[in-house]
Design an enzyme around this catalytic site. Sequence first.
Site, PDB file in Angstrom:
ATOM      1  N   CYS A 173      46.735  41.181  34.772  1.00 23.66           N
ATOM      2  CA  CYS A 173      45.344  40.887  34.401  1.00 23.66           C
ATOM      3  C   CYS A 173      44.767  41.811  33.339  1.00 23.66           C
ATOM      4  O   CYS A 173      44.083  41.359  32.416  1.00 23.66           O
ATOM      5  CB  CYS A 173      44.441  40.875  35.628  1.00 23.66           C
ATOM      6  N   HIS A 208      40.787  43.748  40.275  1.00 24.97           N
ATOM      7  CA  HIS A 208      41.130  42.676  39.336  1.00 24.97           C
ATOM      8  C   HIS A 208      40.146  42.736  38.173  1.00 24.97           C
ATOM      9  O   HIS A 208      39.018  43.231  38.335  1.00 24.97           O
ATOM     10  CB  HIS A 208      41.010  41.329  40.064  1.00 24.97           C
ATOM     11  N   SER A 225      45.923  35.845  36.472  1.00 26.90           N
ATOM     12  CA  SER A 225      45.904  36.219  37.878  1.00 26.90           C
ATOM     13  C   SER A 225      47.010  35.441  38.586  1.00 26.90           C
ATOM     14  O   SER A 225      47.527  34.459  38.056  1.00 26.90           O
ATOM     15  CB  SER A 225      44.540  35.865  38.485  1.00 26.90           C
TER      16      SER A 225
END
Lengths: 370, 68
Positions: A173, A208, A225
């Site tokens: 990511c 994330h 992702s």
Amino acid sequence: MTGSNSNSTCTAAAKVNKHARSKSTNNCSSPSSDSTGAESAPSGSANNASRSSGEEEKDGGVLFYVNKSGFPIDSQTWERMWTHVAKIHPEGKEMADRIRIAAYLPKPPVLSVPNFRPSMSVLDWLLVIQNYMKMLQYNHTGTQFFEIRKTRPLSGLMETAREMIRESLPIKCLEAVILGIYLTNGLTSVERFPISFKTQFSGNYFHHVVLGVYCNGRYGSLGMSRRPDLMDKPLAFRTLSELIFEFEDSYRKYLHTVKKVKIGLYVPHDPHVFQPIEWKYLVLTSSRVAHEEMRKEMEKHARDMRMKILKSSTAQSPIKERRGKSLSPRRRQASPQRRQVHKRDKSPATIDRKPAELSTLNDVGYQIRI
Amino acid sequence: MEPACRKDRQKQKETPNRGDNGKAKQKSAQQELKQRQRAEIYALNKVMTELEQQQFEAFCKQMQSQGE
């Protein structure tokens, strides 16, 4: 990964922390550290395999490594990658050997970098970029191939983006955010800003990051992702908070609870700028009660960004390319206070409870990583 | 000219070529290694992606059965 020490789960109001000094680098579920997946070894060696250097990081409790040796990958990093996957995969070394000793392996095509054509709309271009990243694939090997240090100047990170394009390998990511910035630098009508999430699942914390985009009154995102609804979002959200809440809804599907959202500042379009990316200008610690307050804070931040009145605390005047002349750097502006709203927590002290998510582990302790 | 000088000059002429050839070979070997590594990485990524998918599906099924 150690759990957070904050008692934010039981506070009555949203805690808005605007003083957050970024230390975490966060790359698809990793604990706070200075570099994504690896802390710089004091010796400065290209690929310090010592565990004490922090070369390994945890992705929601699962180790991952970072390649610091460049390309081709050196033997130490290479062997480490295979040892790591052999430990994870049920077939272990047998699986690894099947690939390693194969006389013939399909040769994945080297993807051409997307080329912007004037006839393309912004939506088309964002789609092209996202599809390009998807073609690179999400990196499930457990070894991150490109080292990303979030505190690096933007110009350095853009060089890494070029390397990603050149080497054409799977990414995670944070790499996708850097690549997304690079590929949208030419679109001056599109503003980009990082959006980071800290979530909790079955007692572990996950990090994330995606690249928020804003254009012509609409918000969306680019990213990569493991989960398809936690990466790109169409440029269709009318407010920033709508976009963020959309991510929260998506996280819920995977039984993740969003604990913190960190929104950065617009990233300059000039790829030669020396200043680092501002990753977390606004930090929101979520709670059920303060949803409306979170929304207000996000909208204020979005408004301020649009009006371009926010400056990163690390902002410097861009240093023009020196061509044999020495230019004294301009005096650094005084670091503005990040937005910080302290609310005195008058709620009674709460006892830390075990998260309910612990009951959602299966027999082998599978973690839904993002 | 002394024969030794001629030989030295000849050697000087030859050495750059050998150096160039050596570098070219090294570069070619590195390229091949990169290509092989890339092929292995994508083959590995395919396997690990499938593993993740299987585990995720198994987890979802377990959750469903627990819910029932």
